[in-house]
Design a protein around this motif. Structure first.
Motif, PDB file in Angstrom:
ATOM      1  N   ARG A 116      58.891  42.837  55.981  1.00 38.08           N
ATOM      2  CA  ARG A 116      59.632  43.847  55.961  1.00 38.08           C
ATOM      3  C   ARG A 116      61.031  43.647  55.168  1.00 38.08           C
ATOM      4  N   PHE A 117      61.561  42.308  55.460  1.00 34.83           N
ATOM      5  CA  PHE A 117      62.924  41.823  54.976  1.00 34.83           C
ATOM      6  C   PHE A 117      62.587  41.027  53.710  1.00 34.83           C
ATOM      7  N   GLN A 118      61.471  40.968  53.065  1.00 33.00           N
ATOM      8  CA  GLN A 118      61.314  40.544  51.598  1.00 33.00           C
ATOM      9  C   GLN A 118      61.635  38.778  51.703  1.00 33.00           C
ATOM     10  N   LEU A 119      61.086  38.276  52.702  1.00 31.56           N
ATOM     11  CA  LEU A 119      61.115  36.933  53.055  1.00 31.56           C
ATOM     12  C   LEU A 119      59.687  36.031  53.027  1.00 31.56           C
ATOM     13  N   ARG A 169      76.737  42.753  49.395  1.00 32.06           N
ATOM     14  CA  ARG A 169      76.983  43.675  50.624  1.00 32.06           C
ATOM     15  C   ARG A 169      76.327  44.742  50.363  1.00 32.06           C
ATOM     16  N   GLY A 170      76.344  45.439  49.381  1.00 28.92           N
ATOM     17  CA  GLY A 170      75.636  46.870  49.171  1.00 28.92           C
ATOM     18  C   GLY A 170      74.169  46.581  49.350  1.00 28.92           C
ATOM     19  N   GLU A 171      73.546  45.650  48.875  1.00 29.58           N
ATOM     20  CA  GLU A 171      72.412  45.506  49.089  1.00 29.58           C
ATOM     21  C   GLU A 171      71.740  45.304  50.629  1.00 29.58           C
ATOM     22  N   VAL A 172      72.615  44.263  51.292  1.00 28.50           N
ATOM     23  CA  VAL A 172      72.291  44.153  52.798  1.00 28.50           C
ATOM     24  C   VAL A 172      72.688  45.225  53.661  1.00 28.50           C
ATOM     25  N   ARG A 173      73.773  45.949  53.158  1.00 28.99           N
ATOM     26  CA  ARG A 173      74.143  47.286  53.903  1.00 28.99           C
ATOM     27  C   ARG A 173      72.982  48.192  54.201  1.00 28.99           C
ATOM     28  N   GLN A 174      72.320  48.277  52.936  1.00 33.45           N
ATOM     29  CA  GLN A 174      71.161  49.122  52.913  1.00 33.45           C
ATOM     30  C   GLN A 174      70.060  48.960  53.873  1.00 33.45           C
ATOM     31  N   LEU A 199      68.666  28.571  51.249  1.00 34.98           N
ATOM     32  CA  LEU A 199      68.529  30.113  51.004  1.00 34.98           C
ATOM     33  C   LEU A 199      69.905  30.499  50.696  1.00 34.98           C
ATOM     34  N   SER A 200      70.067  31.956  50.172  1.00 36.82           N
ATOM     35  CA  SER A 200      71.500  32.325  49.561  1.00 36.82           C
ATOM     36  C   SER A 200      71.839  33.063  50.801  1.00 36.82           C
ATOM     37  N   GLY A 201      73.053  33.577  50.415  1.00 36.11           N
ATOM     38  CA  GLY A 201      73.709  34.213  51.797  1.00 36.11           C
ATOM     39  C   GLY A 201      72.941  35.361  52.229  1.00 36.11           C
ATOM     40  N   GLY A 202      72.430  36.206  51.257  1.00 37.20           N
ATOM     41  CA  GLY A 202      71.550  37.416  51.513  1.00 37.20           C
ATOM     42  C   GLY A 202      70.261  37.089  52.296  1.00 37.20           C
ATOM     43  N   GLN A 203      69.706  36.016  51.835  1.00 37.88           N
ATOM     44  CA  GLN A 203      68.598  35.630  52.278  1.00 37.88           C
ATOM     45  C   GLN A 203      68.620  34.952  53.874  1.00 37.88           C
ATOM     46  N   LYS A 204      69.764  34.330  54.085  1.00 38.30           N
ATOM     47  CA  LYS A 204      70.405  34.097  55.450  1.00 38.30           C
ATOM     48  C   LYS A 204      70.482  35.164  56.209  1.00 38.30           C
ATOM     49  N   GLN A 205      71.100  36.008  55.969  1.00 32.24           N
ATOM     50  CA  GLN A 205      71.247  37.476  56.725  1.00 32.24           C
ATOM     51  C   GLN A 205      70.059  37.916  56.946  1.00 32.24           C
ATOM     52  N   ARG A 206      69.079  38.264  56.001  1.00 33.98           N
ATOM     53  CA  ARG A 206      67.823  38.848  56.138  1.00 33.98           C
ATOM     54  C   ARG A 206      67.034  37.898  57.366  1.00 33.98           C
ATOM     55  N   THR A 207      67.042  36.646  57.341  1.00 33.56           N
ATOM     56  CA  THR A 207      66.398  35.736  58.291  1.00 33.56           C
ATOM     57  C   THR A 207      66.832  36.097  59.737  1.00 33.56           C
ATOM     58  N   ALA A 208      68.418  35.908  59.515  1.00 32.71           N
ATOM     59  CA  ALA A 208      68.953  36.303  61.042  1.00 32.71           C
ATOM     60  C   ALA A 208      68.605  37.749  61.649  1.00 32.71           C
ATOM     61  N   LEU A 209      68.651  38.570  60.681  1.00 29.66           N
ATOM     62  CA  LEU A 209      68.208  39.925  61.134  1.00 29.66           C
ATOM     63  C   LEU A 209      66.702  39.895  61.585  1.00 29.66           C
TER      64      LEU A 209
END
Length: 332
Positions: A118-121, A167-172, A132-142
């Motif tokens: 679901r989170f492309q991980l 931010r735009g990508e993660v906001r979606q 991990l990049s910041g966006g990847q860390k964010q998706r992992t935490a979610l």
């Protein structure tokens, strides 16, 4: 079911006094830095214990100082997304996601695979947080937060650690998470545009108190306090003219958005005069900084204005009556 909060917490010279009922809808908790919004989430999650008060989700009491009830965080079933994600550095992406999951090993692995997809991980399953990049860390935490199947989502400024381009990508993805969650969701932010994109409602926090609540659209168009108005982008505030003070004794000021100002014309009852100090060019509009007797004023000037102002020009400005806002000044 709704989340009811009525708590008091003293922290040095700062007092948190929060009374609110949060419905089954994404709600932004919005306020300036140091206003108490993150502390509210920590008290709800059980990370910080209030001095007194009551917290309940529906009929289930999480905290009650009178009854001496205080459920530990793991029994509140609240998913908490920290600003810095708080991933376990010694665990892989898959290992982090399975933290907090309930069920057999096979059930956890199956749920983890679904969340990683679901989170492309999926391709990062064996990576550790340092890779991990910041966006990847964010998706992992979610994914980790959702893996515990929480009843309440508590999101503490989830975009603050991300670069602007991420931010735009993660906001979606965050919008999708909030839309699919059935239950209470609280998003802490200081960005009103972010609140409007992700939440239908907002609670405005100032000085440790909730000073306004309502739909994001209503708070934008009709703020009742200066704290709320400032968060929506209002920049110009003046003393109330004679005859405009409301009947109650609360101190108030007059607010006007930069884009609502225009050159004054005959019949305007409220005007402000000053001198243009500087012009700041923009893509679609320019910004005029005007020195007035009440301080600096910001005026948004369209590029197609008939007589665009220049630095040094005297100006007299006004707005349509419904564009002025009488705002209570918060006692903090």
């Amino acid at each position: 079911m709704s989340l009811c909060v009525d708590i008091h917490k003293k922290l040095g010279g700062f007092s948190l006094d929060m009374q609110a009922e949060f419905p089954d809808a994404p709600t932004a908790v919005i306020g300036a830095s140091g206003s108490g919004k993150s502390m509210l989430l920590r008290c709800i999650a059980g990370i910080v214990v209030p001095d007194r008060g009551h917290i309940a989700l529906g009929e289930k009491t999480w905290y009650d100082s009178t009854a001496r009830t205080c459920l530990p965080p793991q029994r509140r079933h609240a998913g908490y997304l920290f600003q810095q994600y708080a991933l376990f550095e010694n665990r892989t992406v898959a290992g982090n996601i399975m933290m907090g999951m309930r069920g057999t090993k096979q059930e956890k692995q199956q749920a983890c695979r679904a969340l990683m997809e679901r989170f492309q991980l999926t391709a990062l399953a064996e990576h550790r947080p340092a890779q991990l990049s910041g966006g990847q860390k964010q998706r992992t935490a979610l994914a980790r937060m959702l893996g515990a199947q929480p009843e309440v989502l508590l999101l503490d400024e989830p975009f603050s650690a991300l670069d602007t381009h991420l931010r735009g990508e993660v906001r979606q993805q965050m919008a999708e998470v909030l839309a699919r969650h059935v239950g209470v969701s609280l998003l802490v932010t200081h960005d009103f545009s972010e609140a409007m994109q992700l939440c239908s409602r907002a609670a405005v926090v100032s000085g440790g108190r909730i000073v306004e609540q309502g739909s994001c659209i209503d708070l934008w168009h009709n703020p009742k306090t200066r704290a709320c108005a400032e968060l929506t982008g209002m920049r110009n505030f003046f003393p109330l003219p004679d005859g405009m003070q409301p009947n109650d004794s609360a101190p108030c000021c007059l607010g006007i958005r930069p884009e609502d100002l225009r050159p004054a014309c005959g019949g305007d009852t409220v005007t402000v005069s000053g001198t243009v100090q500087r012009m700041l060019p923009g893509i679609h509009t320019d910004q005029a900084i005007v020195q007035t007797s009440h301080g600096m004023l910001l005026w948004t000037v369209p590029h197609d204005a008939d007589s665009p102002p220049q630095a040094g020009d005297p100006v007299m400005l006004s707005a349509d009556p419904d564009r002025f806002h009488i705002l209570k000044i918060d006692k903090t």
